[in-house]
Write a protein that holds these residues in place. Structure first.
Motif, PDB file in Angstrom:
ATOM      1  N   ALA A 137     -28.881 -32.675   9.656  1.00  0.00           N
ATOM      2  CA  ALA A 137     -30.200 -32.560  10.283  1.00  0.00           C
ATOM      3  C   ALA A 137     -31.255 -33.339   9.520  1.00  0.00           C
ATOM      4  O   ALA A 137     -32.001 -34.143  10.090  1.00  0.00           O
ATOM      5  N   LEU A 138     -31.317 -33.126   8.226  1.00  0.00           N
ATOM      6  CA  LEU A 138     -32.366 -33.758   7.420  1.00  0.00           C
ATOM      7  C   LEU A 138     -32.154 -35.265   7.316  1.00  0.00           C
ATOM      8  O   LEU A 138     -33.104 -36.041   7.297  1.00  0.00           O
TER       9      LEU A 138
ATOM     10  N   ASP B 272     -44.593 -39.330  10.849  1.00  0.00           N
ATOM     11  CA  ASP B 272     -45.462 -39.918   9.829  1.00  0.00           C
ATOM     12  C   ASP B 272     -44.853 -39.709   8.440  1.00  0.00           C
ATOM     13  O   ASP B 272     -43.861 -38.994   8.273  1.00  0.00           O
ATOM     14  N   ASP B 273     -45.472 -40.337   7.459  1.00  0.00           N
ATOM     15  CA  ASP B 273     -44.915 -40.330   6.106  1.00  0.00           C
ATOM     16  C   ASP B 273     -44.844 -38.926   5.510  1.00  0.00           C
ATOM     17  O   ASP B 273     -43.941 -38.621   4.719  1.00  0.00           O
ATOM     18  N   ASN B 274     -45.784 -38.073   5.859  1.00  0.00           N
ATOM     19  CA  ASN B 274     -45.781 -36.720   5.310  1.00  0.00           C
ATOM     20  C   ASN B 274     -44.503 -35.975   5.658  1.00  0.00           C
ATOM     21  O   ASN B 274     -43.884 -35.320   4.816  1.00  0.00           O
TER      22      ASN B 274
ATOM     23  N   ALA C 169     -39.128 -33.965   4.387  1.00  0.00           N
ATOM     24  CA  ALA C 169     -37.709 -33.945   4.752  1.00  0.00           C
ATOM     25  C   ALA C 169     -36.844 -34.410   3.585  1.00  0.00           C
ATOM     26  O   ALA C 169     -35.763 -33.857   3.338  1.00  0.00           O
ATOM     27  N   LYS C 170     -37.307 -35.405   2.856  1.00  0.00           N
ATOM     28  CA  LYS C 170     -36.559 -35.886   1.694  1.00  0.00           C
ATOM     29  C   LYS C 170     -36.496 -34.814   0.614  1.00  0.00           C
ATOM     30  O   LYS C 170     -35.455 -34.611  -0.023  1.00  0.00           O
TER      31      LYS C 170
ATOM     32  N   VAL D  33     -31.223 -29.069  -0.527  1.00  0.00           N
ATOM     33  CA  VAL D  33     -29.904 -28.711   0.025  1.00  0.00           C
ATOM     34  C   VAL D  33     -28.787 -29.356  -0.786  1.00  0.00           C
ATOM     35  O   VAL D  33     -27.779 -28.713  -1.092  1.00  0.00           O
ATOM     36  N   LEU D  34     -28.948 -30.634  -1.134  1.00  0.00           N
ATOM     37  CA  LEU D  34     -27.916 -31.314  -1.906  1.00  0.00           C
ATOM     38  C   LEU D  34     -27.782 -30.720  -3.305  1.00  0.00           C
ATOM     39  O   LEU D  34     -26.674 -30.530  -3.814  1.00  0.00           O
TER      40      LEU D  34
END
Length: 1307
Positions: free
Chosen positions: A524-525, A537-539, A544-545, A551-552
């Motif tokens: 998903a991410l 947008d960048d936000n 998300a990153k 999660v990783l």
């Protein structure tokens, strides 16, 4: 297969697997229950009779006992195909019914595109294995034993290997044939996966004559081409000679059923006469689905005659057109094209169909439409739709062609479902659902001790507490959101931003955890990030990153136990991260990381560190999302290519260093080879080993590569051979390829898979025919030293090679001729070469520590060499999109480079790259200086651990600061002593020359006037620190090397230790010895030092002991007390604490010990952390810290004031923890119940990072904290996130049955 035997031991043909094995098989194989034949209705009696009889006769034909089992069973597979609606699935059920009646149905799988569980190719074989294992006990026993033997085996990823190896190991087979049936394979997953599955099936039937396979599908290209290539028998259902008769019979029966149900008069003649019946048959075009849909359509009317007459008006057209006209009639007659609610319901129902059908109530909840209206809509379209009660009443199309009609261009706009609009609406529905329904501990889990797998009735809890639409939303919100790249609305963006940065993100992970779907979060991410440029947008991208990093980083605890999302993941989240800031107030009773908590997610530069040995090979995944690396540390690691974060834990299994690694072209597997002479295959998603070890080489396996079709692996070895392996069976294909006269260094397949290329120490390149192993032409010659790396160009026309002769050469694959002149530019041997994906560039990595990009056509270098690695570049690779280059080095790091800027995306590592031999604190306590055999001296800030200026290029064996901290002196192997300016890092004058051997020790006099040096030339020299002149004659008296020299605190004496175990005290002014040598050690004296008051001398020696001597009366040669014993290998360095109360020592045993200077008793447990010899130790001037340096290339700082609390039992009682859990507890000033600092006992942590107690799992520690949380070191120099000091505060830690108390509702 072994020589055939019949299984007649029990007197029966088949035996059912035992209950114990059934439990293992069910739990591990996870078969899809509703995918198998369950006595479902097949063809109507009297239809397809001959066709089915023919198929069943072929299937159950008894094996010929006089045929050698080694001969391939070319008649073991049958493909039945036909167009949509022709009745393939009904035929499949009829075949299954017949086989089941004769006990010859070994297993079946009915694929279905709109059923997630039945649309995954990876689920097919585990389900078939389960069916066959349950029917035939010997096979079931073999499978169960294989699963028991390999607890890490993941059947979904290794099903082919498990299937074939278990069959091959059978010593007997059933008396009668068993048949496995797969229906609608074309509706299953990606086409690329079909060929692999079919390959497994083909091999199985060729090697096991008692086993046959029937595969049924549409005649799609990938399936058709596979069967055509392998000469598999096929049957076209559309060419069935009795098709028209059968469909006529079927139509008569169905029309009679309509008449009976609706009480339509059949007198004086049938309501469907011959003329109408012929029209129905003609319009059906052989499609049974037409007749079935017509029947369902007519049942909706009180009087079916008028609608039937309307449908039969006009001439017949093509079958597909007639079917679509029927679908349209069914829709038009029941649905108001103007009703907005109908359109809304249709979009939601059809929009979710590819993922998971939802029931009336769920559709109503999503759309906001009254549930009664939804039910009416479904009922009205009953001829096209039905409710599947095996899937909670989910609304499904009766045939996949109905879905295709609703969404296709042939459907009128008034009724067509716009999937793009449906996805937009479903994006909003799913996000709103998650924001509304997600909550903490949604399933009411009572304890944090148990992993999800041990929770009672967890699936039932999921169904009870997580609504249908919430389950759907959590699994599929991102699929709808990212279905197109159009910019999202402000409303959606705000919802997504709120979701990703708050508590509900954690609650989403909790739902995925209890459902066993945590990998969905990564998918998903990554999708959100991938479509970011156009859509968000960048936000949102940045959030998300961050979420992906979470999660990783914490995949293990998240997927293992839902409570540990909070207990074990959240506490270690960076304190300035968006997620921590948004959630920390809601969870006040967590473990607190009181030391070592990162403030921000590590910069990209720091994330590619994890290997503890040199990086030997790197490869990108075919989709470019991951990078895999292997190392001399025996591990394989997977990294997220976007963030650089490690994905999961290291893959462990090889017994020696890993030499090469590669992804399979489909990205599903990773293959590795090793110095242990074996090859291993791993599941790329789970990291679990697949199948068994591939063994056959008699020496180190140096290189490995997949064939483009994923069927084979090629390996090269130091045994001078090349081997080809069958991926499925793990067996070698044919004999080894021989011809090279020395080690094989690199192997690769040509892009078309027809050839293999290899390079060798014998300075040649050889090309081989992949199918036969025959050499192609003569060896390619030109290099004058060993060839370390080769690669094919993407078009297969050229080969590039890199050699220790410092050159790169390009070869024409057709002629074997060298193309142009060699590429020259590296100043040392070339270790790795690779082509860019477009074939326009070549990259090379070298022993000169650089990477060069070359134009493949002009053979000229592009730009300057890429610099950043501090040692040999072992491997280079391009990303699949060609934008980045990744490199791995002897310096243990992985770096990524931007090909457009030619700059590293990562920053250069600062630190020694060789063993660190000496260390000294500046007297003002501000700096630390270190010397290394990497021929550098480095100065560090003692507080931050950061470097001051760049490295000073110089060989140095020993170091010492001047008393005013303005200078330091270094002794070198080149027989000289050099004074350096400690502020500027410049040399202060010329070297001091006079010694004729390597300098082993240097020291400043406390008054700063002189420098003393000891040497392997057996002499000691005194130098004027200002004039740099030798003061008098050398001090002589030793027969062997002088290993250590130090001044007394008053500068009047010098003490020295020698190789032969004696200590001399000298008058510094007269340069004469004082008294007799001090004797007692039985080995060389490596280190000596005066106590701060000058009364005592300590010495550390090869004999593993430390001795204390009276410096005043020491002329008598007698030591004070007994030797200090504790190190089990020689003592390398000793030093007094500034207050003289303690002694610190470093040893070849890799430990540091602190001793009471009066009693000689150890003050604390040995300080552990260094992995090689501790070469030197020193106290900080204030006595608070100890610094140590080691041959492991690291510098560590230890808190000398922090002493262990030995009363672990009472300390643990305060926390309610097991006593063995704690290694170090510090109490703060507010009282003994205020736990402020805890170090963990490394013995209580398993290899996966879990801290366990008698009740179960207590806490999980991230890999980058495991060293720091069990080590006494407070800092490494330079700062290393993997080795930082980590301390925990557990005073408010809620866990076990009280874990629910960690949450505080702040709303």
């Amino acid at each position: 297969m072994p020589e055939e035997e019949h299984d007649g031991a029990s007197g029966t043909t088949l035996r059912v697997a035992s209950n114990i094995d059934k439990d293992i098989l069910s739990k591990r194989l996870n078969p899809i229950d509703n995918a198998s034949y369950r006595g479902d209705q097949g063809c109507m009696e009297g239809t397809r009779t001959r066709f089915i009889n023919d198929i069943v006769s072929w299937a159950i034909d008894q094996p010929s006992m006089d045929v050698s089992p080694q001969n391939p069973n070319v008649d073991g597979m049958l493909w039945i195909y036909g167009m949509p609606g022709i009745g393939k699935s009904t035929v499949a059920r009829s075949i299954c019914r017949r086989l089941d009646e004769s006990k010859q149905l070994g297993g079946s799988f009915f694929c279905r595109r709109d059923d997630p569980a039945r649309s995954e190719t990876k689920s097919v074989l585990p389900t078939l294995i389960y069916g066959l294992a349950g029917l035939y006990e010997p096979y079931g026993n073999r499978v169960a034993q294989a699963l028991r033997d390999n607890q890490q085996l993941v059947p979904e990823s290794a099903s082919g290997e498990l299937f074939l190896s278990s069959l091959q190991s059978l010593e007997a087979h059933p008396l009668q044939r068993l048949v496995l049936v797969i229906d609608a394979l074309d509706e299953c997953s990606e086409p690329a996966t079909h060929r692999q599955l079919l390959g497994h099936l083909l091999k199985a039937c060729q090697r096991n004559k008692w086993l046959k396979f029937i595969v049924i599908s549409r005649p799609v290209h990938d399936i058709r081409s596979f069967f055509n290539e392998h000469g598999v028998v096929d049957r076209d259902l559309g060419q069935d000679d009795n098709s028209r008769t059968d469909i006529r019979y079927f139509a008569m029966a169905r029309m009679k059923m309509v008449a009976d149900e609706l009480h339509v008069s059949q007198y004086p003649e049938p309501w469907v006469d011959e003329r109408r019946l012929n029209h129905i048959v003609n319009r059906s075009g052989g499609l049974f689905i037409f007749v079935e849909t017509l029947c369902q359509y007519l049942r909706k009317y009180r009087n079916p005659k008028p609608p039937l007459n309307r449908l039969l008006e006009g001439p017949s057209e093509e079958a597909s057109i007639e079917l679509h006209k029927l679908y349209l009639a069914a829709i038009e007659s029941r649905v108001d094209s103007e009703a907005a609610e109908s359109r809304l319901i249709a979009r939601a129902t059809i929009g979710v169909a590819p993922y998971r059908p939802l029931c009336d109530k769920a559709i109503a909840a999503f759309t906001g439409v009254d549930v009664g209206l939804v039910s009416s809509w479904v009922d009205d379209l009953g001829s096209l739709l039905y409710r599947d009660h095996t899937m909670q009443g989910g609304i499904r199309v009766r045939h996949i062609s109905i879905f295709e009609y609703f969404t296709g261009s042939v459907c009128p706009l008034d009724f067509r479902v716009d999937l793009k609009q449906a996805d937009v609406e479903l994006s909003m529905y799913t996000l709103q659902t998650m924001m509304t329904e997600l909550r903490f501990n949604i399933c009411g889990l009572e304890t944090s001790y148990l992993p999800n797998s041990d929770m009672d009735n967890l699936p039932e809890r999921v169904q009870k507490h997580i609504s249908n639409i919430l389950q759907y939303s959590c699994l599929h919100w991102f699929s709808h959101l990212c279905a197109n790249l159009d910019p999202e609305s402000k409303e959606v963006c705000e919802s997504l931003d709120s979701f990703l940065r708050g508590e509900r993100f954690l609650y989403w992970l909790e739902v995925l955890s209890v459902m066993g779907k945590v990998p969905t979060a990564i998918v998903a991410l990554r999708k959100i990030i991938a479509c970011s440029r156009q859509k968000f947008d960048d936000n949102i991208v940045n959030v998300a990153k961050e979420a992906l990093r979470f999660v990783l980083a914490f995949f293990a605890p998240i997927s293992t136990s839902a409570p540990h999302i909070y207990l074990s993941a959240l506490p270690f989240t960076p304190s300035e991260s968006t997620l921590w800031k948004a959630t920390c107030k809601s969870f006040p009773k967590l473990t607190r990381v009181c030391e070592g908590q990162t403030t921000k997610w590590p910069r990209f530069a720091n994330l590619w560190m994890g290997h503890t040995g040199e990086v030997t090979c790197i490869a990108y995944s075919p989709d470019g999302l991951n990078v895999v690396s292997c190392s001399e540390d025996r591990t394989i690691r997977i990294w997220d290519a976007t963030t650089g974060a490690q994905v999961g834990g290291p893959l462990k299994g090889h017994a020696l260093y890993v030499t090469s690694v590669a992804y399979s072209p489909d990205g599903r597997k990773i293959v590795s080879c090793s110095g242990d002479r074996t090859i291993r295959i791993w599941d790329a998603a789970s990291g679990a080993p697949v199948g068994t070890l591939l063994g056959g080489h008699s020496s180190v396996v140096t290189s490995v590569a997949y064939s483009p079709d994923c069927h084979n692996i090629v390996t090269g070895s130091e045994d001078c051979t090349i081997r080809i392996w069958d991926v499925t069976t793990g067996k070698p294909v044919g004999e080894p390829l021989t011809g090279h006269t020395s080690y094989v260094t690199s192997v690769a397949y040509s892009p078309d898979g027809h050839n293999i290329v290899s390079s060798s120490y014998d300075q040649t390149i050889r090309i081989w025919v992949a199918a036969t192993g025959a050499p192609v032409g003569e060896p390619l010659k030109g290099h004058v030293q060993l060839i370390g790396s080769i690669a094919y160009s993407p078009d297969g026309q050229n080969i590039v090679s890199g050699s220790a002769d410092k050159t790169i050469r390009i070869w024409d694959t057709a002629t074997g001729a060298q193309v142009g002149e060699p590429l020259t530019g590296h100043t040392n041997g070339v270790r790795s070469v690779a082509y860019s994906p477009d074939g326009q560039y070549i990259i090379s990595g070298s022993k000169d520590n650089t990477i060069i990009i070359w134009d493949a056509v002009t053979r000229m270098s592009v730009g300057e060499p890429l610099k950043g690695h501090t040692s040999i570049v072992n491997v280079v690779a391009y990303s699949p999109d060609g934008r980045n280059i990744v490199s791995g080095s002897l310096d243990r790091t992985i770096r990524i480079w931007d090909t457009t800027t030619e700059e590293p995306v990562t920053e250069p590592l600062v630190g020694h790259t060789g063993a660190i031999t000496s260390v000294a604190y500046s007297p003002d306590g501000h700096n630390i200086v270190t010397g290394s055999n990497d021929n550098t001296i480095r100065i560090w800030d003692a507080t931050t651990g950061l470097p001051i200026n760049g490295p000073l290029k110089s060989d140095s064996n020993c170091l010492a600061y001047s008393p005013d901290s303005r200078h330091f002196v270094a002794g070198s192997s080149n027989h000289t002593v050099q004074i350096w300016d400690a502020v500027t890092g410049e040399r202060a004058g010329e070297p001091l020359r006079g010694h004729t051997g390597s300098i082993t020790s240097v020291a400043y006099s406390p008054n700063g006037r002189n420098i003393v040096s000891g040497s392997e030339d057996t002499t000691i020299r005194i130098w004027d620190a200002v004039t740099r002149e030798l003061v008098g004659e050398p001090l002589k008296g030793y027969k062997g090397s002088v290993l250590s020299v130090k001044y007394s605190p008053d500068s009047q004496r010098i003490v020295s230790g020698s190789l032969y175990g004696t200590i001399h005290i000298w008058d510094a002014a007269t340069r004469s010895p004082i008294g007799e040598p001090l004797t007692g050690h039985t080995g060389g004296i490596n280190s000596v030092a005066y106590s701060p008051d000058g009364r005592n001398i300590i010495s550390g020696a090869w004999d593993n002991t430390i001795r204390i001597w009276d410096a005043v009366t020491g002329v008598s040669g007698a030591p004070i007390g007994e030797p200090i014993i504790g190190h089990y290998i020689g003592v390398r360095s000793v030093a007094y604490s500034p207050d003289g109360r303690n002694i610190v020592s470093g040893s070849w045993d890799r430990t540091i010990r602190i001793w009471d200077a009066v009693t000689g008793v150890p003050v604390t447990e040995p300080l552990k952390g260094h992995t090689l010899t501790v070469n030197d130790v020193a106290y900080s001037p204030d006595g608070r810290n100890i610094v140590s340096v080691s041959s492991d290339n690291t510098i560590r700082v230890w808190d000398a004031e922090r002493l262990t609390n030995n009363d672990k039992i009472s300390s643990s009682a305060v926390l309610g923890l097991p006593s063995r859990f704690l290694d170090n507890v510090m109490f703060n000033s507010s009282g003994s119940n205020a736990i402020s600092n805890i170090a963990l006992d490394s013995k209580c942590m398993d290899s996966q990072g879990w801290i366990r107690c008698d009740n179960g799992i207590l806490l999980w520690i991230p890999e980058d904290c495991r060293h720091g949380v069990t080590s006494h070191a407070i800092m490494t120099i330079p700062p290393d996130p993997q080795r930082r000091c980590v301390r925990l505060d557990l005073s408010n830690f809620k866990y076990g049955e009280s874990w629910n108390d960690l949450y505080c509702d702040t709303s």
